[in-house]
Write a protein that holds these residues in place. Structure first.
Motif, mmCIF file in Angstrom:
data_model
loop_
_atom_site.group_PDB
_atom_site.id
_atom_site.type_symbol
_atom_site.label_atom_id
_atom_site.label_comp_id
_atom_site.label_asym_id
_atom_site.label_seq_id
_atom_site.Cartn_x
_atom_site.Cartn_y
_atom_site.Cartn_z
ATOM 1 N N LEU B 222 1.041 -1.039 -0.363
ATOM 2 C CA LEU B 222 0.349 -0.269 0.013
ATOM 3 C C LEU B 222 0.355 1.363 -0.149
ATOM 4 C CD1 LEU B 222 -3.314 0.670 0.268
ATOM 5 C CD2 LEU B 222 -2.911 0.881 2.883
ATOM 6 N N TRP B 223 0.511 2.623 -1.290
ATOM 7 C CA TRP B 223 1.716 2.911 -1.012
ATOM 8 C C TRP B 223 0.497 4.408 -1.135
ATOM 9 C CZ3 TRP B 223 6.389 2.559 -3.621
ATOM 10 C CH2 TRP B 223 6.639 1.230 -3.941
ATOM 11 N N GLY B 224 1.433 5.121 -0.138
ATOM 12 C CA GLY B 224 0.824 6.487 0.150
ATOM 13 C C GLY B 224 -0.948 6.900 0.059
ATOM 14 N N VAL B 225 -0.862 5.939 1.182
ATOM 15 C CA VAL B 225 -2.895 5.940 1.482
ATOM 16 C C VAL B 225 -2.824 5.999 2.580
ATOM 17 C CG1 VAL B 225 -4.646 4.755 1.297
ATOM 18 C CG2 VAL B 225 -3.296 4.568 -0.351
ATOM 19 N N ALA B 226 -3.600 6.968 2.619
ATOM 20 C CA ALA B 226 -3.899 7.335 4.771
ATOM 21 C C ALA B 226 -4.774 6.659 4.420
ATOM 22 C CB ALA B 226 -4.349 8.720 5.111
ATOM 23 N N GLU B 227 -6.064 6.873 3.617
ATOM 24 C CA GLU B 227 -8.144 6.735 3.944
ATOM 25 C C GLU B 227 -8.146 6.208 2.621
ATOM 26 O OE1 GLU B 227 -10.142 5.861 5.792
ATOM 27 O OE2 GLU B 227 -11.968 6.344 5.666
ATOM 28 N N ASP B 228 -8.385 7.049 1.479
ATOM 29 C CA ASP B 228 -8.380 6.549 -0.024
ATOM 30 C C ASP B 228 -10.178 6.748 -0.578
ATOM 31 O OD1 ASP B 228 -8.431 6.608 -2.949
ATOM 32 O OD2 ASP B 228 -7.429 4.027 -2.136
ATOM 33 N N HIS B 229 -10.138 6.751 -1.219
ATOM 34 C CA HIS B 229 -11.783 6.959 -1.443
ATOM 35 C C HIS B 229 -12.547 5.172 -1.450
ATOM 36 C CE1 HIS B 229 -12.037 10.827 -4.126
ATOM 37 N NE2 HIS B 229 -11.042 10.287 -4.071
ATOM 38 N N ALA B 230 -12.183 4.138 -1.453
ATOM 39 C CA ALA B 230 -12.639 2.771 -0.868
ATOM 40 C C ALA B 230 -12.710 3.328 0.424
ATOM 41 C CB ALA B 230 -12.122 1.798 -1.405
ATOM 42 N N ILE B 251 4.094 1.427 2.153
ATOM 43 C CA ILE B 251 5.138 2.347 1.990
ATOM 44 C C ILE B 251 4.709 4.557 2.657
ATOM 45 C CG2 ILE B 251 6.557 3.603 0.720
ATOM 46 C CD1 ILE B 251 4.619 0.008 0.061
ATOM 47 N N ASN B 252 5.637 4.514 3.047
ATOM 48 C CA ASN B 252 3.927 6.143 3.848
ATOM 49 C C ASN B 252 5.416 6.593 4.765
ATOM 50 O OD1 ASN B 252 3.288 7.528 5.094
ATOM 51 N ND2 ASN B 252 0.838 6.754 4.495
ATOM 52 N N PRO B 253 5.639 8.264 4.320
ATOM 53 C CA PRO B 253 6.258 8.874 5.644
ATOM 54 C C PRO B 253 5.757 8.711 6.985
ATOM 55 C CG PRO B 253 5.886 10.081 3.501
ATOM 56 C CD PRO B 253 4.891 8.924 3.090
ATOM 57 N N ILE B 268 9.375 5.831 3.893
ATOM 58 C CA ILE B 268 9.667 6.236 3.026
ATOM 59 C C ILE B 268 9.974 8.378 3.531
ATOM 60 C CG2 ILE B 268 8.149 6.402 1.413
ATOM 61 C CD1 ILE B 268 9.523 5.662 -0.484
ATOM 62 N N LYS B 269 10.630 8.918 2.592
ATOM 63 C CA LYS B 269 11.110 9.748 2.693
ATOM 64 C C LYS B 269 10.019 10.387 0.884
ATOM 65 C CE LYS B 269 15.240 12.176 3.356
ATOM 66 N NZ LYS B 269 16.818 12.387 2.938
ATOM 67 N N PRO B 270 9.249 11.356 1.435
ATOM 68 C CA PRO B 270 8.141 12.164 0.986
ATOM 69 C C PRO B 270 8.560 12.399 -0.326
ATOM 70 C CG PRO B 270 7.606 13.232 2.486
ATOM 71 C CD PRO B 270 9.626 12.238 3.161
ATOM 72 N N GLY B 271 8.336 11.701 -1.798
ATOM 73 C CA GLY B 271 8.029 12.370 -2.782
ATOM 74 C C GLY B 271 9.499 11.389 -3.648
ATOM 75 N N ALA B 821 6.789 18.913 4.281
ATOM 76 C CA ALA B 821 5.061 18.321 4.870
ATOM 77 C C ALA B 821 4.320 18.290 3.849
ATOM 78 C CB ALA B 821 5.046 20.226 5.756
ATOM 79 N N ILE B 822 3.686 17.000 4.705
ATOM 80 C CA ILE B 822 1.833 16.937 4.111
ATOM 81 C C ILE B 822 1.415 16.801 4.909
ATOM 82 C CG2 ILE B 822 4.253 15.275 2.873
ATOM 83 C CD1 ILE B 822 3.672 13.255 4.075
ATOM 84 N N SER B 823 0.321 16.364 4.453
ATOM 85 C CA SER B 823 -1.056 15.963 5.032
ATOM 86 C C SER B 823 -1.739 14.747 4.924
ATOM 87 C CB SER B 823 -2.089 17.245 5.046
ATOM 88 O OG SER B 823 -2.345 16.560 4.109
ATOM 89 N N GLN B 824 -2.559 14.266 5.690
ATOM 90 C CA GLN B 824 -3.187 13.111 6.102
ATOM 91 C C GLN B 824 -4.947 13.531 6.140
ATOM 92 O OE1 GLN B 824 -1.084 9.483 7.076
ATOM 93 N NE2 GLN B 824 -0.878 10.480 8.499
ATOM 94 N N ARG B 825 -5.847 12.163 5.221
ATOM 95 C CA ARG B 825 -6.958 12.888 5.673
ATOM 96 C C ARG B 825 -7.496 11.878 7.176
ATOM 97 N NH1 ARG B 825 -6.574 14.285 1.125
ATOM 98 N NH2 ARG B 825 -7.663 14.537 0.031
ATOM 99 N N PRO B 826 -8.024 12.602 8.305
ATOM 100 C CA PRO B 826 -8.786 11.815 9.410
ATOM 101 C C PRO B 826 -9.699 10.486 8.794
ATOM 102 C CG PRO B 826 -9.323 13.962 9.503
ATOM 103 C CD PRO B 826 -8.196 14.021 8.224
ATOM 104 N N MET B 827 -9.277 9.427 9.239
ATOM 105 C CA MET B 827 -10.013 8.353 8.483
ATOM 106 C C MET B 827 -11.995 8.369 9.213
ATOM 107 S SD MET B 827 -8.597 4.911 9.442
ATOM 108 C CE MET B 827 -7.510 4.280 8.958
ATOM 109 N N HIS B 828 -12.101 10.064 10.384
ATOM 110 C CA HIS B 828 -13.682 9.671 10.572
ATOM 111 C C HIS B 828 -14.398 11.379 10.307
ATOM 112 C CE1 HIS B 828 -10.395 11.544 13.474
ATOM 113 N NE2 HIS B 828 -11.195 12.455 13.572
ATOM 114 N N MET B 829 -13.121 12.278 9.316
ATOM 115 C CA MET B 829 -13.673 13.379 8.648
ATOM 116 C C MET B 829 -13.457 13.347 7.181
ATOM 117 S SD MET B 829 -14.335 16.364 10.983
ATOM 118 C CE MET B 829 -13.736 16.266 12.822
ATOM 119 N N TYR B 830 -14.332 13.977 6.445
ATOM 120 C CA TYR B 830 -14.113 14.186 5.282
ATOM 121 C C TYR B 830 -13.977 15.604 4.653
ATOM 122 C CZ TYR B 830 -15.004 13.138 0.241
ATOM 123 O OH TYR B 830 -14.591 12.736 -0.807
ATOM 124 N N HIS B 831 -13.060 15.951 4.888
ATOM 125 C CA HIS B 831 -12.045 17.157 4.730
ATOM 126 C C HIS B 831 -13.183 18.544 4.913
ATOM 127 C CE1 HIS B 831 -9.565 15.980 0.619
ATOM 128 N NE2 HIS B 831 -10.977 15.203 0.389
#
Ligand SMILES: Nc1nc2c(c(=O)[nH]1)N[C@H]1C(S)=C(S)[C@@H](COP(=O)(O)OP(=O)(O)OC[C@H]3O[C@@H](n4cnc5c(=O)[nH]c(N)nc54)[C@H](O)[C@@H]3O)O[C@H]1N2
Ligand SMILES: Nc1nc2c(c(=O)[nH]1)N[C@H]1C(S)=C(S)[C@@H](COP(=O)(O)OP(=O)(O)OC[C@H]3O[C@@H](n4cnc5c(=O)[nH]c(N)nc54)[C@H](O)[C@@H]3O)O[C@H]1N2
Ligand code: SF4
Ligand code: SF4
Ligand code: SF4
Ligand code: SF4
Ligand code: SF4
Ligand SMILES: [Mo]
Lengths: 320, 980, 254
Positions: B222-230, B251-253, B268-271, B821-831
């Motif tokens: 799983l690469w660079g996923v916090a929550e995804d659409h699915a 794989i995720n910082p 991993i280091k971002p990017g 500096a990056i962000s992640q989606r919290p699983m319990h919040m939508y934008h």
């Protein structure tokens, strides 16, 4: 634990009330009973007043005070229930004593029946004293039996509650006696000072204990991991305070606590002791000295009680 | 003396034996007095009797959740016409009964105080929050007058940009009927890198177009996923994989969520994922762990690429006279049509073409690239932050799983060549990737390298691998070119095609004769040639700065562009209120916006069209758009109104259709000029996109007995309602794997209108289209790249995927802006939606900047310290939180928790305003410096994907930390609405 | 009743798998939602849209980082009532409002008789009780007693709301007194933990600890030792990686 004023006032006032009641009741068994029935009656009424005010405070802590009567039902297991029940039961002999002494004071009975009643005073007084003492014992046990709060779950918790209640009673008793110009037996005063300082000693031992007490479980065990795993908070379960954190997660700054301990020590234990000792040597100062002693004691005990809650850590803080 | 009173009461109670109790409460009988049930009484134990079968509803309706874009099936319990309870629908294919934190809190979204009540017209200046309620008729009349003028002058001056929209089949069509090329939806700022990389490589993609074969896979990366659409499907699957003991490598910082439960976390280091994946490829090649059969059968690895140095057609595919690609048959020792697949086609070597040029199989070039030292585990390890041994081990694990744990399914099938097979044989390695890869300016290429990895292992659409979801696979790339060329846009006329599509050559670009962009967002221009979804994040900036030109009207739908979906918020707010000195008007003269809530963007719009909530409207989740298919079935779905709106709001789609009719847009009116559709439900039922193809695929034909293709059925929506609001069309069992080359599948898909031809879909490891751009930059292909853009095109348009450092990083001094500096989606919040939700905001209502514990110690930081975070454009003041599971050079925060004071119906002291912040304030819209005289946007140079995660920052302890409030703090935009 | 039943016929409870909980809060809000369906006694919220939003939840999920000296891990930890066998929350209750059901061991609060003295919440070591000051009564997880026997629900739905919602199936519901139940078997197999057992509350719920995820350097090197196994080719001295690879290709194709 959050220091709720309702409970602080309840334990301090009704503690003093039960202490006084216990002394008044138990002295009926002894020669220390003041000759003045009026004085006894006043002290009895005052103790009941203190108790009732305390109890009233305690009901403000309840979500449903109108259901408070239900609290008497679970005496088989619950110290709180036992406390409530005993508090209620205590009213019976106390009020009976009240009636008798009132009758004696206003002499509404024939001298003969007064004499007859006097035979019961010691019995009723004794029962009353025992009830009062037991009630305080139950109060102590409510706290002492909570395994979740190691600062309370300690063998001295109940004795300290007990002693402080008795000492409050003694001081008030001395005060009333001296105000009513009854010379208080020096032995009694010295005994009171002894009890007071014994309570102080125990309280110091207790404070020392509180400073060191640790949970018997670790944060790791609280979440089901091996004991020595280091666990650090990452994401809180909720971001603003909730009931659990307000009630159980109360945190008092060490500096603040030490100041309050210092205040409590002087107000509750040192100043009253000195006042009483001065009163022994200069008996004319006794009324005013015992008055100051009692006031200081109450103020000191309020601080002491506040700390009792504020310094006690609940095991659920492991989760936060 | 209350105890006396208690005593009296006790007596009373005992006397009357029963206290009167409220019978509809949970506990029926008084504990103190009840006997409990007979058995209990026997045991001498009393307990209250309680009501075990309480009823919770008068009625239960099914529909589809929209607390996020995952679109789970839900059952809505209604009592007294109010929503009482929402639960997952067990019979729904997406979630099979489960529900996430947001879904279960949908009630509070529906009853949110931030909901709009009626159409609004702005009366104060933009940003003041001063509005006046107007009637729908007034609103629509106003909108129509604005829009029709533009349409009759220059339709390009109207841009319709929709964010979280799931009715793009409608909105895109509407825009093209209006006649503007300026349409885009959320893909451009979201994950177009993933969509484009996949569709330009194997005709499918991560995102929602495919998923791992969860039941059969033996290794999951799983690469660079916090929550995804699915959201729920991935969670369900992770639960399953864990039970089966399948290794999950993340794989995720940052180690949170899925990374927390993974068997291995690679911080991993971002990017640098492209580099890491490249090193895995390197190692697979070294170990000769490559599925050669697969490459020969399904990819263009064997195609010969012209490699005579200096040739005009250098790097193009060698073709025969019919245009077929050539391969070299080593048995026959001759050039052959590469499409006549055979296992004799060479994969390396150099061959001479009839015209004397040299050519080499594309695979040889690929092997050459990835076997170079640049991609060796040792040399990538410093840049990626992943130890060489780890890379070597992971490559080994992948190889072992792929080649030693083959999955076989007995099933006869025929490949496109007519060859019969008795089983599907698969390599059970599966992958999924999302925005950690895509939201970087090298995301297109990084994602392509990940696809290489899958393809070299032979793990696409095979048992245990990554599987397409119909309508995918499609041609590489899908056969749809963007409309919007100069001649496509005419006053008062519709465009000849859809605004969004796929570019295969420089001639497909939407540029004028000087090479300037024809779209307001520069999509399909030299700035972002492969921008399959448009550049949503650029529209406000470009329009306000009149580059490439000005807009008359910006029409936004369901996108909070005044806040969390724009870069550089201070600048964005400036742009929204910027005055054009020539006209004295706002630089963007009119903004129409449809939202359901009082979001940050509302305050900047001139006309607000209040939408319903998801429980009040019809929606179509269509196969023409972003369906909810599964690998074994094409599935579409609907939402239906389960409650009536209690206020003056209307479903946006219905409003759009009415606007279309008022404007007289073709397809939206009858011959007599009357509206063609009464509302969206009518449109869903009766609109036909092609012959017999409409919005929904289920129950077509007059009697509802046709599948996929058929005339409209007036009962269609009813049939959906009866079927849990979805329709599932199973892929025939011999068509379930190798869909790209499976004759049965290709035929079936064509019959459903998913693809136009039954030709196999050949994976393009080597991308000739990219090479055409490069040639064009060299002046060898028409149209030529304008000088301004030559350097950029020749640097980034490489037919073979490669890794390069992200653009912001390579342009900034690495010393100062030390952290990614990056962000992640919290699983319990939508934008931004979640914060108005009374339950969800108790879980999160402010955010901190997370940092590695060691780095924190170095900077003398403790938890909750206030810090200054600066980027090359701005500064944020916030609190820090230290953690271990964070790559050492990375800081991060939760996305979109910070809110603007006054928005979302929240009290002005809310923590979201005072202790929340957005990284967006620090993300620049443009790259740090001009390149070759052009100031490019902060996006992927190929697709125009917004590079949110390229951000680099400097961090220091804040000067004073008394009573701090996060900064920047913007003036409140509280609503001040004159009611009718 | 404050007295505890001498034994319970069943020990219903939850088995929570910390190895697969991703911390999504699905169980948190589904619990809140289910337990708010009763209009008379919803789980109250306070200052919902204000400065300090707060409310009653019967289940909450914490996020932690752990370090056992070898490696660090992230662990999500859902916390709700464990339906203890020796629940002092019950025995301290002065009114009998707190009680443990004899038939299934579920610990409940009777909202009709609770006086809101809060003592039970002091007695619970797991923070499972939350006081609803709007209603003046104590709230706690009911193990969805109003679902699990609810005849208005379909058989399959007669499970706690949080269990049905949990997307990863990190929550299982069952009878721990039956050694053959799924929860007993899995708990046995994976070493289900009774939290803070030494306090003597004998929780019924069990937590499956997260598996250790550390990859040792031996594992790294062991794998490295196996590396050449995919190669049919003897390493040809002096050849570049590319030449090696291409000669393997030639072998394969011929
Ligand atoms: N609950 C919830 N669900 C949502 C949404 C929401 O707001 N809330 N939004 C929806 C939307 S619009 C989208 S686009 C999807 C996006 O879903 P995701 O793709 O999961 O998006 P992000 O939360 O941005 O997660 C990106 C992840 O990539 C990591 N990352 C960042 N940079 C890198 C990198 O260089 N390499 C690697 N390997 N990882 C990196 C981050 O740490 C983070 O974990 O989610 C959708 N689902
Ligand atoms: N720093 C940073 N910024 C990012 C990202 C990131 O990872 N980091 N992610 C980016 C990505 S991938 C995306 S997709 C964007 C998302 O950003 P947006 O697309 O702006 O998403 P939301 O904030 O959800 O805003 C959508 C708007 O839709 C409104 N809305 C909700 N329901 C309805 C409805 O039923 N009808 C109507 N008409 N409106 C409704 C909401 O009130 C809200 O105002 O953010 C982007 N911005
Ligand atoms: S993942 Fe959650 S919010 Fe998204 S659709 Fe499914 S239940 Fe609704
Ligand atoms: S977890 Fe707490 S509330 Fe639940 S039974 Fe045990 S002690 Fe009581
Ligand atoms: S709060 Fe209610 S349930 Fe808890 S101990 Fe007091 S009366 Fe019992
Ligand atoms: S069992 Fe029911 S009440 Fe208990 S946590 Fe789960 S959902 Fe909440
Ligand atoms: S729903 Fe399941 S995965 Fe999500 S937090 Fe609760 S237990 Fe964990
Ligand atoms: Mo997105």
């Amino acid at each position: 634990m959050s220091p709720a004023y309702s409970i602080i006032f309840f334990t301090v006032f009704s503690g003093a009330g039960y202490g006084l009641l216990a002394i008044v009741g138990l002295t009926t068994l002894t020669s220390l009973l003041p000759d003045s029935t009026l004085l006894n009656l006043i002290m009895l009424i005052l103790s009941l007043l203190l108790i009732s005010v305390g109890l009233l405070f305690s009901t403000t802590h309840l979500g449903h005070p109108e259901r408070a009567w239900r609290a008497m039902s679970q005496w088989k297991t619950s110290w709180l229930s036992r406390e409530g029940l005993l508090a209620l039961i205590t009213y019976v002999p106390a009020l009976l004593l009240c009636v008798i002494w009132t009758a004696m004071v206003i002499q509404s009975f024939s001298p003969q029946s007064i004499n007859e009643l006097e035979n019961y005073v010691a019995l009723i007084g004794g029962v009353c004293g025992l009830c009062a003492i037991s009630t305080v014992f139950c109060t102590g046990q409510i706290y002492a039996s909570l395994k979740t709060i190691p600062a309370w779950n300690y063998f001295l918790t109940t004795p300290i509650f007990f002693l402080l209640s008795i000492v409050s009673g003694l001081l008030l008793w001395i005060f009333f006696n001296s105000v009513f110009s009854y010379k208080v037996n020096n032995f009694v005063v010295l005994f009171s000072v002894f009890m007071l300082e014994a309570a102080f000693l125990l309280k110091c031992v207790y404070w020392n204990f509180v400073d060191q007490v640790k949970f018997s479980v670790t944060k790791a065990e609280a979440i089901g991991l091996e004991k020595n795993t280091i666990v650090q908070n990452l994401e809180p379960a909720h971001q603003t305070q909730n009931y659990l954190m307000r009630e159980m997660g109360y945190n008092v700054a060490r500096k603040h606590a030490l100041k309050l301990r210092w205040f409590a020590s002087w107000a509750a234990f040192i100043i009253p002791g000195i006042c009483l000792l001065v009163g022994v040597t200069h008996s004319s100062y006794m009324p005013i000295n015992s008055f100051i002693a009692s006031l200081c004691l109450i103020a000191g005990l309020i601080a002491e009680r506040w700390l009792f809650f504020a310094e006690a850590k609940h095991v659920i803080t492991l989760y936060y | 003396m209350c105890y006396f009173w208690f005593l009296v009461k006790i007596h009373l109670v005992i006397l009357f034996k029963q206290e009167k109790l409220n019978s509809n409460r949970l506990i029926k009988n008084d504990l103190a007095l009840s006997e409990g049930n007979a058995e209990m009484a026997k045991a001498g134990y009393k307990q209250p009797e309680i009501e075990l079968s309480k009823s919770i509803s008068d009625e239960i309706k099914t529909t589809t959740c929209y607390m996020c874009a995952c679109r789970c099936g839900i059952k809505v319990y209604l009592k007294d016409n109010k929503v009482k309870y929402i639960e997952g629908n067990r019979d729904h294919p997406v979630n099979k009964g489960v529900l996430c934190g947001k879904g279960a809190a949908g009630i509070m979204q529906h009853y949110s105080p931030a909901r709009l009540k009626a159409p609004l017209k702005r009366v104060g200046p933009r940003g003041s929050g001063e509005f006046e309620e107007i009637s729908w008729d007034e609103a629509l009349t106003l909108a129509t007058s604005w829009l029709s003028e533009i349409r009759n002058n220059d339709p390009r001056k109207m841009a319709l940009f929709t964010g979280r929209d799931q009715s793009q089949a409608l909105t895109g069509w509407w825009a093209s009927q209006f006649g503007t090329p300026n349409f885009a939806a959320h893909g451009g700022f979201c994950s177009v890198n993933m969509a484009a990389a996949g569709l330009h490589t194997f005709g499918g993609s991560f995102w929602e177009f495919g998923e791992p074969d969860w039941d059969l896979t033996e290794y999951f990366m799983l690469w660079g996923v916090a929550e995804d659409h699915a959201s729920n499907p991935i969670k369900k699957a992770i639960g399953k994989l864990k039970k089966r003991g399948v290794k999950i490598t993340v794989i995720n910082p940052i180690r949170t969520g899925y990374g927390a439960v993974a068997d291995e976390w690679i911080g991993i280091k971002p990017g640098t994922d492209g580099l890491f994946a490249g090193a895995l490829i390197h190692q697979l090649l070294v170990n000769q762990a490559v599925d050669i059969d697969y490459l020969q059968r399904y990819t263009n690895a064997t195609w010969l690429v012209i490699n005579s140095p200096g040739a005009e057609d250098l790097g193009l595919i060698a073709r025969d006279d019919e245009g077929n690609p050539l391969a070299y048959d080593i048995v026959e020792s001759s050039l052959v049509n590469a499409n006549q697949k055979s296992s004799n086609h060479a994969l390396h070597g150099e061959y001479t073409l009839p015209n004397g040029r040299n050519a080499t199989p594309s695979f040889s070039l690929i092997a050459n690239r990835f076997l170079s030292e640049e991609y060796s585990p040792k040399s990538v390890s410093i840049k990626t932050g992943v130890a060489a041994e780890t890379i070597i081990r992971i490559a080994d694990e992948l190889a072992k799983t792929a080649f030693e744990k083959e999955r076989r399914i007995e099933q006869e099938w025929t490949d496109w060549n007519g060859v019969q097979h008795s089983e599907f044989i698969g390599r059970p390695v599966s992958m999924h990737a999302m925005r950690g890869i895509s939201a970087h300016s090298n995301g297109f290429n990084s994602c392509r390298i990940i696809h290489y990895l899958q393809i070299l292992l032979g793990a696409i659409d095979c048992p245990g691998g990554f599987r397409y979801k119909p309508p995918f696979p499609k041609a590489v790339p899908p056969a749809l070119r963007p409309a919007g060329k100069l001649e496509d846009v005419r006053p008062g006329e519709p465009m000849p095609g859809a605004p969004l599509g796929f570019v295969t050559s420089p001639s497909d670009l939407l540029v004028d004769h000087e090479g300037n962009a024809l779209r307001i967002d520069n999509a399909y221009s030299w700035e972002a040639p492969f921008s399959a979804h448009g550049l949503m994040h650029m529209v406000i900036h470009n329009a306000a700065n009149q580059k490439p030109y000005n807009l008359e009207l910006l029409f936004l739908y369901m996108a909070n562009m005044g806040w969390n979906s724009s870069m550089d918020i201070p600048e964005t707010l400036n742009n929204l209120t910027k005055i054009n000195p020539e006209t004295g008007e706002y630089a963007i003269p009119r903004i129409i916006y449809s939202d359901a809530y009082y979001s940050e963007t509302i305050a900047y719009a001139d006309l607000i069209l209040p939408d319903t909530t998801y429980l009040e409207r019809w929606d179509a989740i269509s196969l023409l758009d972003r369906p909810i298919s599964e690998p074994n079935a094409a599935i579409d779905a609907i939402r239906n109104p389960v409650v009536k709106p209690d206020r003056d709001v209307r479903p946006f789609q219905t409003v759009l259709i009415e606007l279309g009719a008022r404007l007289g847009l073709p397809g939206m009116i009858n011959n007599d000029g009357s509206p063609k559709y009464t509302d969206y439900a009518d449109y869903i039922t009766n609109h036909e996109r092609g012959n017999g193809i409409g919005t929904l695929a289920g129950w077509r034909g007059e009697d509802g007995d046709q599948v996929g293709v058929g005339s409209p059925n007036q009962d269609q929506l009813k049939r959906y309602q009866e079927n849990n609001c979805f329709f599932s069309n199973a892929v025939p069992s011999n068509a379930r794997y190798f869909k790209h080359a499976n004759r049965s599948y290709l035929k079936w898909a064509k019959s459903q209108g998913f693809i136009n031809s039954t030709k196999p879909i050949i994976f393009e490891l080597y991308n000739e289209a990219l090479q055409k751009f490069r040639l064009s930059a060299d002046g060898k292909f028409e149209p030529k790249v304008p000088r301004l853009h030559q350097k950029r095109i020749s640097s980034y348009f490489d037919p073979i995927a490669f890794w390069y450092p992200t653009l912001e990083e390579s342009k900034l001094n690495g010393e100062r802006y030390r952290f990614h500096a990056i962000s992640q989606r919290p699983m319990h919040m939508y934008h931004s939606w979640g914060s108005q939700n009374a339950w969800l905001r108790q879980i999160s209502n402010s955010n901190k900047l997370y940092m590695n514990r060691k780095r924190g110690a170095e900077l003398d930081l403790k938890d909750d310290d206030w810090i200054e975070v600066s980027s090359h454009i701005g500064k944020v003041l916030c609190q820090v939180k230290l953690m271990s599971g964070c790559q050492i050079d990375t800081v991060w925060t939760w996305n979109a928790i910070g809110k603007r004071a006054g928005a979302w119906g929240l009290n002005k002291k809310s923590p979201e305003f005072r202790k929340g912040f957005l990284l967006n304030h620090l993300i620049s819209t443009l790259l740090p410096e001009k390149e070759g005289g052009f100031h490019y946007s902060n996006s992927d140079p190929i697709t125009g994907q917004a590079a949110w995660y390229d951000l680099k920052v400097h961090i220091q302890k804040a000067k004073s930390s008394n009573n701090q409030r996060s900064e920047p703090y913007f003036l409140p935009i509280a609503a001040n609405i004159k009611r009718k | 009743m404050t007295d505890l039943p001498s034994g319970t016929d069943k020990k219903l409870g939850l088995l929570i798998d910390l190895d697969i909980c991703v911390g999504c809060h699905g169980c948190v809000t589904s619990c809140k939602e289910w337990n708010s369906t009763d209009d008379n006694l919803p789980l109250s919220d306070f200052d919902s849209y204000g400065e300090a939003p707060d409310g009653i939840f019967l289940n909450r999920v914490h996020g932690y980082e752990t370090d056992d000296g070898i490696s660090s891990q992230t662990v999500h930890f859902p916390r709700s009532c464990l339906h203890c066998e020796q629940p002092e929350c019950v025995t301290v209750c002065p009114t009998g409002a707190s009680y443990k059901r004899q038939e299934d061991g579920i610990v409940l609060v009777n909202p009709e008789t609770c006086i809101g003295c809060k003592l039970c919440s002091w007695a619970c070591p797991y923070g499972a009780r939350e006081y609803d000051h709007k209603q003046g009564i104590m709230k706690k997880c009911t193990l969805c007693v109003d679902r699990i026997y609810n005849e208005e629900l379909e058989e399959e739905d007669r499970k706690p709301a949080c269990v049905l919602a949990c997307p990863t199936s990190a929550r299982l519901f069952g009878d721990f007194s039956d050694p053959q139940s799924d929860v007993s078997i899995l708990s046995e197999k994976r070493g289900g933990v009774a939290l803070m057992d030494n306090l003597g509350y004998k929780p019924v719920n069990r937590y499956l600890p997260p598996r250790k995820k550390h990859i040792t350097s031996e594992q790294n090197s062991k794998n490295n030792a196996n590396l050449q196994r995919f190669s049919d080719l003897k390493p040809s001295n002096g050849n570049s990686k590319l030449e090696n690879f291409f000669s393997w290709l030639d072998q394969k194709l011929s």
